[in-house]
Design a protein around this motif. Structure first.
Motif, PDB file in Angstrom:
ATOM      1  N   LYS A 427     -10.642  -1.055   6.286  1.00 50.71           N
ATOM      2  CA  LYS A 427     -11.029  -1.020   7.702  1.00 50.71           C
ATOM      3  C   LYS A 427     -10.049  -1.763   8.599  1.00 50.71           C
ATOM      4  O   LYS A 427     -10.445  -2.419   9.554  1.00 50.71           O
ATOM      5  N   CYS A 428      -8.765  -1.675   8.273  1.00 51.30           N
ATOM      6  CA  CYS A 428      -7.710  -2.193   9.149  1.00 51.30           C
ATOM      7  C   CYS A 428      -7.051  -0.970   9.788  1.00 51.30           C
ATOM      8  O   CYS A 428      -6.246  -0.281   9.150  1.00 51.30           O
ATOM      9  N   ARG A 429      -7.376  -0.695  11.041  1.00 49.04           N
ATOM     10  CA  ARG A 429      -7.020   0.569  11.668  1.00 49.04           C
ATOM     11  C   ARG A 429      -5.511   0.775  11.795  1.00 49.04           C
ATOM     12  O   ARG A 429      -5.040   1.907  11.863  1.00 49.04           O
ATOM     13  N   GLY A 430      -4.756  -0.320  11.846  1.00 45.14           N
ATOM     14  CA  GLY A 430      -3.320  -0.184  12.007  1.00 45.14           C
ATOM     15  C   GLY A 430      -2.570   0.104  10.730  1.00 45.14           C
ATOM     16  O   GLY A 430      -1.346   0.279  10.745  1.00 45.14           O
ATOM     17  N   VAL A 431      -3.285   0.170   9.603  1.00 44.29           N
ATOM     18  CA  VAL A 431      -2.642   0.399   8.310  1.00 44.29           C
ATOM     19  C   VAL A 431      -2.843   1.856   7.900  1.00 44.29           C
ATOM     20  O   VAL A 431      -3.958   2.378   7.930  1.00 44.29           O
ATOM     21  N   THR A 432      -1.753   2.514   7.509  1.00 48.37           N
ATOM     22  CA  THR A 432      -1.805   3.914   7.082  1.00 48.37           C
ATOM     23  C   THR A 432      -1.621   4.021   5.578  1.00 48.37           C
ATOM     24  O   THR A 432      -1.233   3.059   4.909  1.00 48.37           O
ATOM     25  N   GLY A 433      -1.850   5.204   5.051  1.00 51.17           N
ATOM     26  CA  GLY A 433      -1.719   5.405   3.617  1.00 51.17           C
ATOM     27  C   GLY A 433      -0.282   5.380   3.137  1.00 51.17           C
ATOM     28  O   GLY A 433      -0.022   5.155   1.949  1.00 51.17           O
ATOM     29  N   GLY A 434       0.674   5.579   4.028  1.00 53.61           N
ATOM     30  CA  GLY A 434       2.071   5.605   3.611  1.00 53.61           C
ATOM     31  C   GLY A 434       2.564   4.284   3.055  1.00 53.61           C
ATOM     32  O   GLY A 434       3.399   4.258   2.139  1.00 53.61           O
ATOM     33  N   VAL A 435       2.052   3.177   3.562  1.00 54.42           N
ATOM     34  CA  VAL A 435       2.518   1.874   3.090  1.00 54.42           C
ATOM     35  C   VAL A 435       2.097   1.636   1.638  1.00 54.42           C
ATOM     36  O   VAL A 435       2.789   0.940   0.886  1.00 54.42           O
ATOM     37  N   ALA A 436       1.000   2.231   1.219  1.00 57.42           N
ATOM     38  CA  ALA A 436       0.568   2.082  -0.175  1.00 57.42           C
ATOM     39  C   ALA A 436       1.582   2.702  -1.125  1.00 57.42           C
ATOM     40  O   ALA A 436       1.916   2.125  -2.170  1.00 57.42           O
ATOM     41  N   GLU A 437       2.081   3.881  -0.770  1.00 62.82           N
ATOM     42  CA  GLU A 437       3.073   4.529  -1.623  1.00 62.82           C
ATOM     43  C   GLU A 437       4.366   3.730  -1.675  1.00 62.82           C
ATOM     44  O   GLU A 437       5.000   3.615  -2.734  1.00 62.82           O
ATOM     45  N   ARG A 438       4.746   3.137  -0.552  1.00 63.17           N
ATOM     46  CA  ARG A 438       5.967   2.320  -0.538  1.00 63.17           C
ATOM     47  C   ARG A 438       5.809   1.077  -1.408  1.00 63.17           C
ATOM     48  O   ARG A 438       6.751   0.637  -2.062  1.00 63.17           O
ATOM     49  N   LEU A 439       4.611   0.503  -1.411  1.00 63.19           N
ATOM     50  CA  LEU A 439       4.365  -0.652  -2.271  1.00 63.19           C
ATOM     51  C   LEU A 439       4.452  -0.262  -3.744  1.00 63.19           C
ATOM     52  O   LEU A 439       5.004  -1.001  -4.567  1.00 63.19           O
ATOM     53  N   ARG A 440       3.901   0.890  -4.083  1.00 59.66           N
ATOM     54  CA  ARG A 440       3.927   1.335  -5.474  1.00 59.66           C
ATOM     55  C   ARG A 440       5.351   1.628  -5.938  1.00 59.66           C
ATOM     56  O   ARG A 440       5.704   1.379  -7.088  1.00 59.66           O
ATOM     57  N   VAL A 441       6.166   2.176  -5.038  1.00 62.74           N
ATOM     58  CA  VAL A 441       7.556   2.465  -5.399  1.00 62.74           C
ATOM     59  C   VAL A 441       8.316   1.172  -5.650  1.00 62.74           C
ATOM     60  O   VAL A 441       9.075   1.049  -6.610  1.00 62.74           O
ATOM     61  N   ARG A 442       8.079   0.191  -4.790  1.00 65.74           N
ATOM     62  CA  ARG A 442       8.803  -1.074  -4.906  1.00 65.74           C
ATOM     63  C   ARG A 442       8.279  -1.919  -6.062  1.00 65.74           C
ATOM     64  O   ARG A 442       9.044  -2.596  -6.741  1.00 65.74           O
ATOM     65  N   ARG A 443       6.946  -1.882  -6.279  1.00 71.36           N
ATOM     66  CA  ARG A 443       6.325  -2.693  -7.327  1.00 71.36           C
ATOM     67  C   ARG A 443       5.375  -1.803  -8.120  1.00 71.36           C
ATOM     68  O   ARG A 443       4.187  -1.688  -7.801  1.00 71.36           O
ATOM     69  N   GLY A 444       5.891  -1.191  -9.153  1.00 70.96           N
ATOM     70  CA  GLY A 444       5.148  -0.181  -9.900  1.00 70.96           C
ATOM     71  C   GLY A 444       3.874  -0.684 -10.543  1.00 70.96           C
ATOM     72  O   GLY A 444       2.917   0.067 -10.700  1.00 70.96           O
ATOM     73  N   SER A 445       3.838  -1.956 -10.929  1.00 69.14           N
ATOM     74  CA  SER A 445       2.655  -2.474 -11.614  1.00 69.14           C
ATOM     75  C   SER A 445       1.556  -2.938 -10.662  1.00 69.14           C
ATOM     76  O   SER A 445       0.453  -3.255 -11.099  1.00 69.14           O
ATOM     77  N   LEU A 446       1.840  -2.960  -9.378  1.00 63.20           N
ATOM     78  CA  LEU A 446       0.863  -3.454  -8.402  1.00 63.20           C
ATOM     79  C   LEU A 446      -0.244  -2.428  -8.171  1.00 63.20           C
ATOM     80  O   LEU A 446       0.015  -1.251  -7.900  1.00 63.20           O
ATOM     81  N   VAL A 447      -1.515  -2.881  -8.287  1.00 64.35           N
ATOM     82  CA  VAL A 447      -2.667  -2.026  -8.008  1.00 64.35           C
ATOM     83  C   VAL A 447      -2.961  -2.091  -6.518  1.00 64.35           C
ATOM     84  O   VAL A 447      -3.245  -3.161  -5.976  1.00 64.35           O
ATOM     85  N   VAL A 448      -2.877  -0.930  -5.846  1.00 66.76           N
ATOM     86  CA  VAL A 448      -3.060  -0.864  -4.399  1.00 66.76           C
ATOM     87  C   VAL A 448      -4.306  -0.042  -4.102  1.00 66.76           C
ATOM     88  O   VAL A 448      -4.438   1.096  -4.559  1.00 66.76           O
ATOM     89  N   ASN A 449      -5.225  -0.607  -3.330  1.00 67.44           N
ATOM     90  CA  ASN A 449      -6.478   0.059  -2.978  1.00 67.44           C
ATOM     91  C   ASN A 449      -6.624   0.030  -1.468  1.00 67.44           C
ATOM     92  O   ASN A 449      -6.800  -1.034  -0.873  1.00 67.44           O
ATOM     93  N   MET A 450      -6.534   1.216  -0.837  1.00 67.04           N
ATOM     94  CA  MET A 450      -6.596   1.290   0.634  1.00 67.04           C
ATOM     95  C   MET A 450      -7.518   2.417   1.053  1.00 67.04           C
ATOM     96  O   MET A 450      -7.422   3.532   0.548  1.00 67.04           O
ATOM     97  N   ASP A 451      -8.406   2.134   2.012  1.00 67.76           N
ATOM     98  CA  ASP A 451      -9.292   3.177   2.500  1.00 67.76           C
ATOM     99  C   ASP A 451      -8.549   4.165   3.381  1.00 67.76           C
ATOM    100  O   ASP A 451      -9.013   5.281   3.605  1.00 67.76           O
ATOM    101  N   ALA A 452      -7.354   3.802   3.879  1.00 67.73           N
ATOM    102  CA  ALA A 452      -6.564   4.736   4.679  1.00 67.73           C
ATOM    103  C   ALA A 452      -6.175   5.948   3.841  1.00 67.73           C
ATOM    104  O   ALA A 452      -6.164   7.081   4.320  1.00 67.73           O
ATOM    105  N   GLU A 453      -5.865   5.714   2.557  1.00 69.05           N
ATOM    106  CA  GLU A 453      -5.533   6.819   1.664  1.00 69.05           C
ATOM    107  C   GLU A 453      -6.737   7.727   1.460  1.00 69.05           C
ATOM    108  O   GLU A 453      -6.621   8.946   1.470  1.00 69.05           O
ATOM    109  N   GLU A 454      -7.902   7.121   1.281  1.00 72.82           N
ATOM    110  CA  GLU A 454      -9.107   7.904   1.062  1.00 72.82           C
ATOM    111  C   GLU A 454      -9.407   8.788   2.264  1.00 72.82           C
ATOM    112  O   GLU A 454      -9.794   9.940   2.127  1.00 72.82           O
TER     113      GLU A 454
END
Length: 520
Positions: A427-454
């Motif tokens: 529920k952070c309106r300024g955050v989009t799903g694209g940043v989750a993919e960038r985090l996964r690319v940079r840090r493959g082992s990091l578990v990212v959970n974002m409602d923006a993706e959903e």
């Protein structure tokens, strides 16, 4: 036993379980007599001592245990004698089954009796009969047993004096019933009382004037109209380590003043929606062994009380604060935490508005901080989140919800917090799903959970669907029910009976986001 199969069990046990499953399949086609005879010649389990067979049963689930008990008479006997936990549908019909049930399950030490609102629960007579057959009980849980009175509780306590854990909820007995347990069960270590309807304003006697108070290690009181009658028990429990008070009416400053005025052993305190002021917090600060403090929606508590706790409770490891958006707890209190709580490992701030200075101090000084959750803060933006990402070297799990941040703040975790394993953004309106993919690319082992993706996935599915199916609503946050006693009890349900559980409150739904993430 209500336990799932272990993945690390020896090969020999795995082989025996495979043989057991084979025998279960065969049992559907054979009579008991034929099965007994065949087992002697077809497998090695028949030569296994009963103790070893009982140990195997401990590695399988409750449903499989029930199936195993149908294989042959010996397995029925061993399974019943080795089962120590039972959960029964405690309707009035249970009385007619008590003899047969406890003839089979004669080693029960942990018992749960539950009855739903639509049924009539077992009464004093049934509880007395159970206590006579289960004298070795160490745990009892009662839920919705509205027909049990003080008389039944007194009789039970006299027969089951070895009880160590007692929990009751939505029952109607009163002070005399609780005092009977405290009087006769001198080894009682954990007491949990929720929505006990028999305790009202006119309580004729206080609770806790007994020897059992010296053995108590944990007290959990929830939604009690006259919770103050438990004050003598709380103040008299000199070896108490855990105290949880949830929505209990009355002024709680005085009991904590009595606790703080003497040497105590309190390690964990949970306070929610209580009438408690800074004076009560100052008394809690005298609990020098305190490691865990949850302060939830106590509007009279301010920075003054938080400073007192921070200055004296040097061992504090976990701190949860819900300021309820009153702005009475903020930077001054957080600066004191940053200065004195150097052992802090977990911090949850809800409805608190810290500034960059206090967050910077926490990130810099609390070097052991591993879990951080920020919710509903109007002052936490990208700069504050970037500071956390840069300076919290030990952080492993980070949650943020309902704060004015953007992708820029979250993207800072692509390089910061080298030990981070999980991040949640809700529920952070300024955050989009694209940043989750960038985090996964940079840090493959990091578990990212974002409602923006959903939200993006749901929107895509809705536009591409030609089936005309109704659009699904947003994903609900995982629900967590906080229990004092988390034991999983294998259910034995009497035919024709049914019991349910009440739905989680909105408060539990709100906090499940953080509890799920921090659960180890």
């Amino acid at each position: 036993m209500g336990q799932s199969s272990s993945t690390n069990q020896p090969k020999s046990i795995t082989h025996l379980m495979d043989v057991a499953r084979s025998n279960i399949a065969q049992s559907t086609r054979r009579s008991d007599a034929d099965t007994d005879a065949d087992l002697l010649g077809d497998d090695f389990i028949s030569n296994l001592p009963d103790e070893c067979l009982a140990l195997i049963f401990q590695y399988i689930s409750s449903g499989d245990r029930k199936s195993c008990s149908l294989v042959c008479r010996r397995w029925l006997l061993v399974e019943g004698q080795s089962r120590q936990r039972l959960s029964l549908n405690a309707t009035t019909d249970l009385l007619t089954n008590i003899t047969s049930l406890f003839n089979r399950f004669d080693s029960v030490t942990k018992l749960a009796l539950r009855c739903d609102r639509r049924s009539i629960s077992l009464d004093d007579n049934a509880l007395t009969q159970i206590s006579l057959r289960c004298r070795n009980l160490t745990r009892l849980k009662l839920r919705g047993c509205r027909e049990i009175t003080d008389v039944g509780m007194t009789s039970f306590a006299q027969n089951c004096k070895g009880l160590k854990k007692f929990s009751c909820g939505s029952c109607t007995f009163g002070v005399k019933g609780i005092n009977a347990v405290l009087k006769h069960c001198l080894s009682l270590e954990e007491l949990s009382v929720k929505r006990l309807r028999g305790i009202g304003d006119g309580a004729s006697e206080p609770i806790g004037c007994s020897l059992a108070s010296s053995s108590l290690r944990s007290i959990y009181l929830k939604e009690l109209y006259n919770g103050q009658c438990f004050a003598p028990l709380i103040t008299g429990a000199k070896n108490l380590r855990t105290l949880k008070l949830i929505r209990c009416l009355g002024d709680w400053d005085s009991p904590f003043e009595m606790i703080g005025s003497r040497k105590n052993t309190l390690v964990e305190i949970h306070l929610e929606k209580l009438q408690l002021s800074d004076g009560g917090l100052a008394s809690i600060a005298n609990c020098l062994d305190l490691e865990i403090l949850h302060l939830v929606k106590t509007p009279e508590c301010t920075n003054v009380g938080i400073v007192s706790v921070a200055e004296k409770c040097k061992l504090l490891r976990k701190l949860h604060i819900d300021g309820w958006r009153t702005n009475r707890i903020g930077n001054e209190g957080l600066m004191a935490i940053a200065k004195h709580s150097l052992n802090l490992q977990e911090l949850v701030l809800i409805g608190v508005n810290p500034n960059s200075t206090s967050l910077d101090s926490i990130a810099s000084n609390c070097t052991k901080l591993e879990r951080l959750a920020l919710c509903g803060s109007e002052t936490i933006g990208d700069a504050e989140v970037s500071c956390i990402a840069t300076k919290c070297k030990s952080l492993k799990k980070f949650c943020i919800k309902g704060c004015p941040i953007t992708d820029d703040g979250i993207e800072a975790f692509a390089w910061g917090c080298p030990n981070l394993v999980k991040i949640k953004v809700k529920k952070c309106r300024g955050v989009t799903g694209g940043v989750a993919e960038r985090l996964r690319v940079r840090r493959g082992s990091l578990v990212v959970n974002m409602d923006a993706e959903e939200a993006e996935v749901e929107g895509l599915d809705a536009s591409a669907s030609d089936s005309g199916a109704p659009e699904e609503g947003p994903h609900e946050l995982t629900q967590i029910v906080n229990r004092v006693d988390t034991t999983t009890i294998a259910p034995i349900v009497i035919p024709g009976s049914n019991f349910g559980r009440s739905s989680s409150s909105s408060f539990k739904s709100r906090f499940s986001f953080f509890t799920c993430t921090f659960r180890r």
